[in-house]
Design a protein around this motif. Structure first.
Motif, PDB file in Angstrom:
ATOM      1  N   ASP A 123       0.845  -1.191   0.000  1.00 21.47           N
ATOM      2  CA  ASP A 123       0.000   0.000   0.000  1.00 21.47           C
ATOM      3  C   ASP A 123       0.884   1.246   0.000  1.00 21.47           C
TER       4      ASP A 123
ATOM      5  N   TYR B  33       1.248   5.002   0.542  1.00 22.67           N
ATOM      6  CA  TYR B  33       0.507   5.893   1.441  1.00 22.67           C
ATOM      7  C   TYR B  33       1.298   7.174   1.683  1.00 22.67           C
TER       8      TYR B  33
ATOM      9  N   CYS C 223      -2.359  12.475   1.706  1.00 27.23           N
ATOM     10  CA  CYS C 223      -3.194  11.845   0.674  1.00 27.23           C
ATOM     11  C   CYS C 223      -4.615  11.591   1.197  1.00 27.23           C
TER      12      CYS C 223
ATOM     13  N   CYS D 275      -5.986   8.095   0.515  1.00 22.38           N
ATOM     14  CA  CYS D 275      -5.340   7.112   1.407  1.00 22.38           C
ATOM     15  C   CYS D 275      -6.107   7.036   2.727  1.00 22.38           C
ATOM     16  N   LYS D 276      -6.477   8.192   3.238  1.00 19.75           N
ATOM     17  CA  LYS D 276      -7.204   8.234   4.513  1.00 19.75           C
ATOM     18  C   LYS D 276      -8.591   7.601   4.350  1.00 19.75           C
TER      19      LYS D 276
ATOM     20  N   GLU E 202      -8.163   3.936   4.500  1.00 19.18           N
ATOM     21  CA  GLU E 202      -7.946   3.487   5.877  1.00 19.18           C
ATOM     22  C   GLU E 202      -9.255   3.427   6.658  1.00 19.18           C
TER      23      GLU E 202
ATOM     24  N   GLN F 144       3.347  -1.314   3.900  1.00 20.07           N
ATOM     25  CA  GLN F 144       2.946   0.047   3.554  1.00 20.07           C
ATOM     26  C   GLN F 144       4.194   0.848   3.202  1.00 20.07           C
TER      27      GLN F 144
ATOM     28  N   ASP G 117       5.407   4.249   2.963  1.00 14.38           N
ATOM     29  CA  ASP G 117       5.064   5.611   3.380  1.00 14.38           C
ATOM     30  C   ASP G 117       5.924   6.586   2.584  1.00 14.38           C
TER      31      ASP G 117
ATOM     32  N   THR H 158       5.319   9.888   2.359  1.00 18.12           N
ATOM     33  CA  THR H 158       4.977  11.232   2.836  1.00 18.12           C
ATOM     34  C   THR H 158       6.122  12.217   2.625  1.00 18.12           C
TER      35      THR H 158
ATOM     36  N   PRO I 206       0.657   8.299  -4.254  1.00 24.35           N
ATOM     37  CA  PRO I 206      -0.364   7.466  -3.620  1.00 24.35           C
ATOM     38  C   PRO I 206      -1.765   8.004  -3.927  1.00 24.35           C
ATOM     39  N   PRO I 207      -2.804   7.244  -3.686  1.00 19.28           N
ATOM     40  CA  PRO I 207      -2.763   5.858  -3.238  1.00 19.28           C
ATOM     41  C   PRO I 207      -2.553   4.901  -4.405  1.00 19.28           C
TER      42      PRO I 207
END
Length: 118
Positions: A26, A28, A32, A35-36, A39, A59, A61, A63, A81-82
């Protein structure tokens, strides 16, 4: 498990291959929105959680958008992402099962089951 570099991904894929497990990767980032949504709506769904137990969950990440993050995205031709990638028991990506963007729980479950049937 959160990974940040291609080397960390390769180590996890190698381990999963040895254990003959499917892998879900994933992509992330904290900023994003989709992405949230994944989740909160999709990954938190009890039915989705049950199917995900059959996968090694990783995952990436991205960021911070570091050089390692960029290398991971570039490796799979992703712009950001995502993005959810699924790898078979031989650690080969099932490209036709990629999920780009938000996907609601029921459709995501169907995608996971189709991947497991490969």
């Amino acid at each position: 498990m959160v990974i940040h570099s291609p080397a960390e991904l390769d180590a996890q894929l190698s381990k999963a291959k040895d254990e003959k497990k499917f892998v879900l990767l994933d992509f992330y980032a904290d900023w994003c929105i989709s992405c949230k949504e994944m989740e909160v709506n999709t990954f938190a769904n009890p039915e989705v959680s049950k199917v995900l137990q059959q996968f090694v969950l990783l995952q990436a990440d991205v960021t911070k958008n570091s050089p390692d993050n960029q290398a991971l995205l570039k490796r799979f031709g992703l712009f950001g992402p995502p993005g959810i990638l699924i790898f078979n028991q031989g650690s080969q990506e099932l490209q036709d099962q990629r999920v780009i963007g938000y996907m609601p729980p029921q459709r995501f479950i169907e995608r996971l089951k189709k991947a497991l049937a490969h």
